[in-house]
Scaffold this active site. Structure first.
Site, PDB file in Angstrom:
ATOM      1  N   ARG A   1      -5.194 -71.081 -29.703  1.00 41.42           N
ATOM      2  CA  ARG A   1      -6.376 -70.191 -29.807  1.00 41.42           C
ATOM      3  C   ARG A   1      -6.341 -69.056 -28.790  1.00 41.42           C
ATOM      4  O   ARG A   1      -7.367 -68.510 -28.420  1.00 41.42           O
ATOM      5  CB  ARG A   1      -7.684 -70.968 -29.686  1.00 41.42           C
ATOM      6  CG  ARG A   1      -7.848 -71.962 -30.806  1.00 41.42           C
ATOM      7  CD  ARG A   1      -9.231 -72.545 -30.876  1.00 41.42           C
ATOM      8  NE  ARG A   1      -9.239 -73.593 -31.866  1.00 41.42           N
ATOM      9  CZ  ARG A   1      -8.836 -74.842 -31.625  1.00 41.42           C
ATOM     10  NH1 ARG A   1      -8.442 -75.166 -30.407  1.00 41.42           N
ATOM     11  NH2 ARG A   1      -8.830 -75.734 -32.574  1.00 41.42           N
TER      12      ARG A   1
ATOM     13  N   GLU B   1       4.191 -39.023 -31.814  1.00 40.89           N
ATOM     14  CA  GLU B   1       2.863 -39.535 -31.428  1.00 40.89           C
ATOM     15  C   GLU B   1       2.379 -38.862 -30.137  1.00 40.89           C
ATOM     16  O   GLU B   1       1.192 -38.577 -29.981  1.00 40.89           O
ATOM     17  CB  GLU B   1       2.899 -41.059 -31.221  1.00 40.89           C
ATOM     18  CG  GLU B   1       3.332 -41.879 -32.443  1.00 40.89           C
ATOM     19  CD  GLU B   1       2.249 -42.060 -33.511  1.00 40.89           C
ATOM     20  OE1 GLU B   1       1.122 -41.537 -33.349  1.00 40.89           O
ATOM     21  OE2 GLU B   1       2.555 -42.723 -34.529  1.00 40.89           O
TER      22      GLU B   1
ATOM     23  N   GLU C   1     -12.255 -48.939 -33.339  1.00 35.14           N
ATOM     24  CA  GLU C   1     -11.861 -47.973 -34.358  1.00 35.14           C
ATOM     25  C   GLU C   1     -13.021 -47.323 -35.098  1.00 35.14           C
ATOM     26  O   GLU C   1     -13.116 -47.407 -36.282  1.00 35.14           O
ATOM     27  CB  GLU C   1     -10.917 -48.621 -35.378  1.00 35.14           C
ATOM     28  CG  GLU C   1     -10.406 -47.622 -36.381  1.00 35.14           C
ATOM     29  CD  GLU C   1      -9.087 -48.039 -36.970  1.00 35.14           C
ATOM     30  OE1 GLU C   1      -8.378 -47.152 -37.431  1.00 35.14           O
ATOM     31  OE2 GLU C   1      -8.772 -49.225 -36.911  1.00 35.14           O
TER      32      GLU C   1
ATOM     33  N   ASN D   1      -5.797 -40.889 -35.849  1.00 32.64           N
ATOM     34  CA  ASN D   1      -5.296 -40.924 -37.211  1.00 32.64           C
ATOM     35  C   ASN D   1      -4.775 -39.562 -37.696  1.00 32.64           C
ATOM     36  O   ASN D   1      -4.276 -39.450 -38.817  1.00 32.64           O
ATOM     37  CB  ASN D   1      -6.418 -41.410 -38.133  1.00 32.64           C
ATOM     38  CG  ASN D   1      -5.870 -42.136 -39.336  1.00 32.64           C
ATOM     39  OD1 ASN D   1      -4.879 -42.857 -39.232  1.00 32.64           O
ATOM     40  ND2 ASN D   1      -6.491 -41.938 -40.486  1.00 32.64           N
TER      41      ASN D   1
ATOM     42  N   HIS E   1      -1.868 -39.047 -40.027  1.00 32.50           N
ATOM     43  CA  HIS E   1      -1.566 -40.347 -40.617  1.00 32.50           C
ATOM     44  C   HIS E   1      -2.092 -40.503 -42.040  1.00 32.50           C
ATOM     45  O   HIS E   1      -1.593 -41.343 -42.781  1.00 32.50           O
ATOM     46  CB  HIS E   1      -2.115 -41.475 -39.742  1.00 32.50           C
ATOM     47  CG  HIS E   1      -1.281 -41.713 -38.511  1.00 32.50           C
ATOM     48  ND1 HIS E   1      -1.092 -40.742 -37.550  1.00 32.50           N
ATOM     49  CD2 HIS E   1      -0.577 -42.798 -38.091  1.00 32.50           C
ATOM     50  CE1 HIS E   1      -0.313 -41.229 -36.591  1.00 32.50           C
ATOM     51  NE2 HIS E   1       0.019 -42.474 -36.889  1.00 32.50           N
TER      52      HIS E   1
ATOM     53  N   HIS F   1       8.435 -43.882 -38.969  1.00 33.87           N
ATOM     54  CA  HIS F   1       6.991 -43.610 -38.962  1.00 33.87           C
ATOM     55  C   HIS F   1       6.687 -42.268 -38.289  1.00 33.87           C
ATOM     56  O   HIS F   1       5.926 -41.458 -38.831  1.00 33.87           O
ATOM     57  CB  HIS F   1       6.270 -44.760 -38.252  1.00 33.87           C
ATOM     58  CG  HIS F   1       4.823 -44.495 -38.026  1.00 33.87           C
ATOM     59  ND1 HIS F   1       3.912 -44.473 -39.054  1.00 33.87           N
ATOM     60  CD2 HIS F   1       4.128 -44.206 -36.902  1.00 33.87           C
ATOM     61  CE1 HIS F   1       2.718 -44.196 -38.564  1.00 33.87           C
ATOM     62  NE2 HIS F   1       2.814 -44.032 -37.265  1.00 33.87           N
TER      63      HIS F   1
HETATM   64 ZN   LIG Z   1       1.333 -43.646 -35.767  1.00 35.36          ZN
END
Ligand SMILES: [Zn+2]
Ligand SMILES: NC(=O)c1ccc[n+]([C@@H]2O[C@H](COP(=O)([O-])OP(=O)(O)OC[C@H]3O[C@@H](n4cnc5c(N)ncnc54)[C@H](O)[C@@H]3O)[C@@H](O)[C@H]2O)c1
Length: 352
Positions: free
Chosen positions: A117, A181, A229, A237, A240, A257
């Site tokens: 956990r 990025e 978020e 974003n 994206h 990516h």
């Molecule tokens: Zn990204």
């Protein structure tokens, strides 16, 4: 821990970005109060460093080597990590060190979030993308055949420990993808970072801890404003919405990516210009930057605009049928824009 950035979410944690520090991990673990055994889940490319760390972190330290690459972000790899930890008789007070790129960070991070956990996690990113993006913010998870990152949990690390010297063995293409990025972070929030990336020698920039740290700082800032978020985090974003659609249509692994989101940023900046949200100079400067860092901006010609539009409307960032776009108003400033006519999007994509 001078100069450390700090995520303030939950108990908070330092984000250290420096050069030639990886061997000091044992001391860094002590400094954040970790006392249990250390389990290092490392990308196979870092096998030698992982062995050095195994010796440095004490007798009972375990190492599990796993290949990087998207294929490792699956149930099978996750189960391998659980089996390794259970064979090692992992305890609640132990720490898992995710030592690799975003793939190892995500899958090992999810193992740490769920075994017993939840045990402590330290992110030790070894790709530029993992440093400036995935190691900070606590998102962990794996892919499902029906979708990328569909299974996961928020599990904030106790420490992010990034050594830019480890980037020396990273292939050029992977480095460039990581810079995509970082460039994004400049566009959405830090005009001076963008200026300095324009001036930097792309080759030496890879190993400049100051530049990398400032790119990481943008992610840290955004995470500190909003961990779950909404609003600010959606600015990350940028590039994206279209970038993810490109990846989806082409099939994952054709473009990296970072390459897909460079194309996405280029098209989304042009969308912002078409909507009269920003000056065309944003597109010009960004395009020159991408060229400098070896990143593409042209849409691969096997992709049709209709394919992209269809995929974008299925994307998880869609709210009540409306795409929420993160679009630049200027270099250093982006905003969430909701009412973008689909005809304008189609026009921009078609004329690329
Ligand atoms: Zn990204
Ligand atoms: N959790 C988040 O918030 C978040 C954010 C962005 C991206 N991601 C995820 O990150 C993943 C991509 O991360 P990535 O680009 O780091 O991919 P990756 O982890 O697959 O690393 C890219 C390649 O570089 C190799 N590698 C790693 N470190 C190296 C080194 N120092 N020297 C030589 N080779 C090395 C890997 O084995 C792999 O082949 C995706 O799965 C994406 O979904 C997560």
């Amino acid at each position: 821990m001078n100069n450390a950035l700090r995520v303030t979410v939950g108990h908070g944690y330092p984000v250290i970005v420096s050069a030639d520090i990886w061997q000091n991990l044992p001391a860094a673990l002590v400094a954040v109060g970790i006392q249990g055994r250390v389990h290092i889940v490392a990308d196979t490319h870092l096998n030698e460093q992982a062995e050095t760390l195994r010796i440095g972190c004490g007798d009972n330290t375990s190492v599990l080597l796993l290949p990087g690459g998207e294929a490792s972000k699956d149930m099978h790899t996750l189960m391998q990590i659980y089996t390794h930890l259970l064979h090692q008789r992992v305890e609640r007070r132990d720490v898992l060190v995710a030592f690799g790129g975003g793939v190892i960070g995500d899958v090992a991070g999810y193992a740490a979030a769920t075994i017993l956990r939840g045990i402590a996690l330290v992110q030790m990113p070894t790709t530029l993308l993992a440093m400036v993006d995935s190691s900070v913010g606590g998102k962990t998870g794996i892919n499902h055949a029906l979708g990328k990152n569909m299974i996961g949990a928020f599990h904030q690390p106790r420490l992010v420990y990034a050594d830019v010297a480890l980037l020396k063995t990273l292939p050029q293409r992977e480095l460039a993808a990581g810079w995509a990025e970082a460039i994004k972070h400049g566009v959405i929030r830090d005009a001076r970072l963008f200026d300095d990336l324009e001036q930097a020698d792309p080759r030496s920039a890879y190993f400049d801890p100051q530049l990398v740290r400032r790119a990481v700082a943008v992610k840290v800032d955004v995470v500190n404003i909003d961990v779950h978020e909404q609003a600010e985090r959606m600015l990350l974003n940028y590039g994206h919405t279209i970038g993810h659609a490109i990846e989806h249509v082409l099939g994952y692994g054709v473009l990296l990516h970072g390459e897909a989101i460079a194309i996405g940023m280029h098209l989304e900046a042009r969308l912002a210009v078409a909507l009269e949200l920003c000056d065309p100079m944003v597109v010009t400067r960004q395009q020159a930057m991408f060229a400098r860092y070896g990143l593409p901006t042209a849409l691969p010609n096997q992709i049709t605009p209709e394919q992209l539009l269809e995929v974008m409307h299925r994307d998880k960032k869609v709210l009540a049928g409306q795409i929420r776009w993160a679009l630049p108003r200027a270099i250093g400033h982006a905003e969430i824009i909701r009412d973008v006519p689909i005809a304008v999007v189609r026009e921009v994509i078609s004329s690329s």
